[in-house]
Design a protein around this motif. Structure first.
Motif, short mmCIF file in Angstrom:
data_model
loop_
_atom_site.label_atom_id
_atom_site.label_comp_id
_atom_site.label_asym_id
_atom_site.label_seq_id
_atom_site.Cartn_x
_atom_site.Cartn_y
_atom_site.Cartn_z
N GLU A 209 -1.39 -4.17 7.07
CA GLU A 209 -1.15 -3.19 6.12
C GLU A 209 -1.58 -1.75 6.75
N MET A 210 -2.57 -1.78 7.46
CA MET A 210 -2.99 -0.35 8.34
C MET A 210 -1.87 0.05 9.15
N LEU A 211 -1.35 -1.05 10.04
CA LEU A 211 -0.35 -0.94 11.07
C LEU A 211 1.00 -0.16 10.29
N GLU A 212 1.07 -0.69 9.11
CA GLU A 212 2.48 -0.17 8.55
C GLU A 212 1.89 1.10 7.71
N GLN A 213 1.00 1.72 7.58
CA GLN A 213 0.67 2.78 6.83
C GLN A 213 1.37 4.12 7.41
N ARG A 214 1.76 4.86 6.40
CA ARG A 214 2.34 6.29 6.87
C ARG A 214 1.57 7.26 6.13
N THR A 215 1.65 8.54 6.87
CA THR A 215 1.20 9.86 6.20
C THR A 215 1.97 10.26 5.08
N ASN A 216 1.15 10.51 4.00
CA ASN A 216 1.66 11.07 2.85
C ASN A 216 1.34 12.58 2.86
#
Length: 442
Positions: A229-236
């Motif tokens: 999940e952390m790896l696929e996280q994107r900046t909002n």
């Protein structure tokens, strides 16, 4: 997998390779420039053909220096110390062509000598288009000092036109050290550009490394759910923009910028620094004061004896231009002003407010302040511009930092003693009341 690691490794080395390449280029360029100049920047090599200055066997150095000052302030506008004809004849070896008593009579009152029928005086008058030489109220000693100066200059060998000391072909009057500082500034610019490029390459390299690592981690099968999940996280970016803290920070930055711009504009009201109006006649201070070295006092006759430095009258212009460049369109404007009995409407450049009292002679005569201190490099200006801000703060700073020359003036003796007892600092203009309000505002 191995190809990804190698790609990251080599990409990481790129900025360092580029940095050393840029640095070597800068030093190579510096070495090339120094080799081309033939002298190390900042060093001084002896100028070819330079004469060794010294006192004449029969004259005192102080007498010659006094004569040099008199000549440059009063004679250089019409005469040279060489054979060159300016308005009047060149004066090289004049001490061998005319007797000293004759020169004294000629300088004090050339008109009277011509009217007396003196053959030499009449010949000079006729040879130079009957141009009347002005009379000078010099003493015999002052005239003797001028002749001594001309004698010294006549004996000096002609200097080789090398410009800078030891740098043939360089611009005359230039300073090797100043050029070295300018070259150093150029090298620093190159270094700064190289560093900026290196930083950009570093940023790009870090982004590439991050992308490679991310791709490597995605291919790993043993990642936990939280790690995935952390790896696929994107900046909002939307949430960041809507954040109250971010909006407050951006608002404060805008407010500070607007306030700073407003203060700069308000503080600049009434300041005419850089003002360079177009004048009715294209007069060049660079040509007159710079190239021909005409003393400021010759045109601005009240600069050392009056509250104001007067604008020269057209008659002063005609002392030279009745013979020089008479057909020039700009010089014809002077002729028309005289014929029509109308003054030349020069546009004032330096203008202090009426609420401030300023005495020009107090600064130039008593204080010994050079013209360039306030007016900048006036001898290099084609069009005169206001160089200094001429604000109250600028004047006060000068009064606080400029020492008073009290030597030989008994008026200051007791004041200096009192100052030394009460303070360890220098006796500056402010020490003598130079920052009191009533000095300039009353």
């Amino acid at each position: 997998m191995i190809s990804c690691k190698k790609r990251a490794k080599y990409t990481f080395l790129l900025p360092f390779v580029f940095f050393f390449f840029a640095l070597s280029t800068v030093f190579a360029q510096e070495a090339a420039n120094v080799g081309a100049a033939g002298v190390t920047p900042g060093s001084t090599a002896p100028a070819a053909g330079a004469a060794t200055a010294g006192a004449l066997p029969t004259e005192d150095a102080g007498v010659i220096d006094a004569g040099a000052t008199l000549f440059k302030n009063n004679c250089v506008q019409c005469h040279s110390v060489t054979e060159e004809v300016v308005v009047g004849p060149g004066l090289k070896n004049i001490h061998t062509k005319r007797t000293l008593p004759w020169l004294q009579k000629w300088i004090k009152n050339s008109s009277a000598l011509i009217q007396s029928g003196d053959k030499d005086a009449v010949a000079v008058y006729n040879e130079y288009a009957k141009q009347q030489m002005p009379s000078f109220a010099f003493s015999d000693d002052e005239i003797n000092s001028i002749v001594a100066y001309i004698k010294k200059e006549s004996a000096a060998p002609a200097a080789v036109a090398t410009g800078q000391e030891g740098v043939p072909g360089a611009e005359a009057g230039a300073n090797v050290g100043e050029n070295a500082v300018g070259d150093l500034g150029g090298y620093m610019d190159i270094v700064l550009v190289a560093l900026v490029v290196v930083l950009i390459v570093l940023v790009i390299t870090l982004l590439i490394i991050a992308s490679v690592l991310k791709g490597y981690l995605k291919n790993k099968a043993d990642l936990t759910g939280a790690e995935q999940e952390m790896l696929e996280q994107r900046t909002n970016w939307t949430n960041i923009y809507k954040s109250k803290a971010v909006r407050v920070i951006v608002g404060l930055i805008l407010a500070v910028v607007v306030l700073d711009l407003t203060i700069d504009k308000v503080m600049g009201i009434g300041i005419q620094q850089g003002y360079a109006p177009k004048q009715p006649i294209a007069f060049s201070h660079k040509l007159h004061a710079g190239d021909h070295q005409i003393n400021c006092n010759y045109c601005h006759t009240s600069v050392y004896k009056s509250r104001s430095a007067n604008i020269p009258s057209a008659n002063i212009c005609m002392n030279c231009h009745s013979q020089i460049k008479k057909e020039s369109p700009e010089i014809q404007k002077i002729y028309r002003a005289i014929e029509n009995n109308k003054p030349i409407e020069w546009v004032r450049v330096h203008n202090l407010p009426d609420l401030a009292y300023f005495n020009h002679s107090q600064h130039t005569k008593v204080g010994g302040v050079e013209c360039q201190t306030c007016h900048g490099p006036i001898e290099t200006m084609e069009v005169v511009a206001q160089f200094s801000p001429l604000t109250m703060g600028w004047c006060i700073d000068c009064h606080r930092n400029t020492p008073l020359n009290t030597e030989g003036n008994a008026y200051y003796d007791n004041l200096v003693k009192l100052h030394e007892k009460q303070s360890k600092g220098a006796f500056v203009v402010a020490s003598n009341g130079g920052t009191e309000c009533s000095k300039c505002h009353y």
